[in-house]
Design an enzyme around this catalytic site. Sequence first.
Site, PDB file in Angstrom:
ATOM      1  N   CYS A  47       0.810  -1.227   0.000  1.00 46.45           N
ATOM      2  CA  CYS A  47       0.000   0.000   0.000  1.00 46.45           C
ATOM      3  C   CYS A  47       0.841   1.272   0.000  1.00 46.45           C
ATOM      4  CB  CYS A  47      -1.003  -0.004   1.152  1.00 46.45           C
ATOM      5  SG  CYS A  47      -0.286   0.105   2.817  1.00 46.45           S
ATOM      6  N   HIS A  99      -2.737   1.214   6.899  1.00 42.91           N
ATOM      7  CA  HIS A  99      -3.028   1.019   5.472  1.00 42.91           C
ATOM      8  C   HIS A  99      -3.346   2.369   4.853  1.00 42.91           C
ATOM      9  CE1 HIS A  99      -4.036  -1.319   1.949  1.00 42.91           C
ATOM     10  NE2 HIS A  99      -5.198  -0.692   1.833  1.00 42.91           N
ATOM     11  N   HIS A 111      -5.867   1.255  -4.060  1.00 45.11           N
ATOM     12  CA  HIS A 111      -4.905   0.793  -3.059  1.00 45.11           C
ATOM     13  C   HIS A 111      -4.340  -0.557  -3.470  1.00 45.11           C
ATOM     14  CE1 HIS A 111      -7.488  -2.206  -0.711  1.00 45.11           C
ATOM     15  NE2 HIS A 111      -8.216  -1.841  -1.736  1.00 45.11           N
TER      16      HIS A 111
END
Length: 143
Positions: A47, A99, A111
Site C-alpha cells: 500500500c 493502510h 490501493h
Amino acid sequence: MRPIPAKPSLSKIEVDGDAREVVMVALGLLDTGYQFGGNNPEAGLDCSGLVKYVYKNALQVDLPRTAAEMAQVARPVDSSKLQAGDLVFFNTLGHSFSHVGIYLGDGQFIHAPSSKGKVRIESLSNSYFSARFEGGRSLMANQ
C-alpha cells in the site's frame, strides 16, 4: 447463482492539475500484483509502496516509506472535503495508519490490498473499509 458485484465507476470523477497526474499514474497501476515491502510495479507493490511510487512519478514528491510516516507529513482533511489525490488511511492491523490508499473522488480509492491481491479500486462505503477508516490527509498545495 450469486450476483456479480458491480465494478466501481469512475464516470463521476472530475480532476485536474497535480491531482490529475496522481490519479492517472495510480490508475495505470491497476492490477499490479501485491508484494509486501514492494515499491515498484515490476516486483509488486504494497500500500505505501504504491502511494510512494505514484507521488514520485506523478509529481516528483519523495514520500516516506510507511503509511504511518506518510500520515505524519500530510495535513488532515475532513472526510467530506476529500479531493482526488488525497490520501486515505485505515487501521487494518490493529494500529493507526496501517493502510493507505489514494482517493479518486466519488467515494472511491485505489490501493494495494493484502497478499495475493492486486492494485484495485474500492469504495469507502465498503463495510470492511468504512469500519476501519481513520481519515483523509492531503499533500496537495491547492486545498
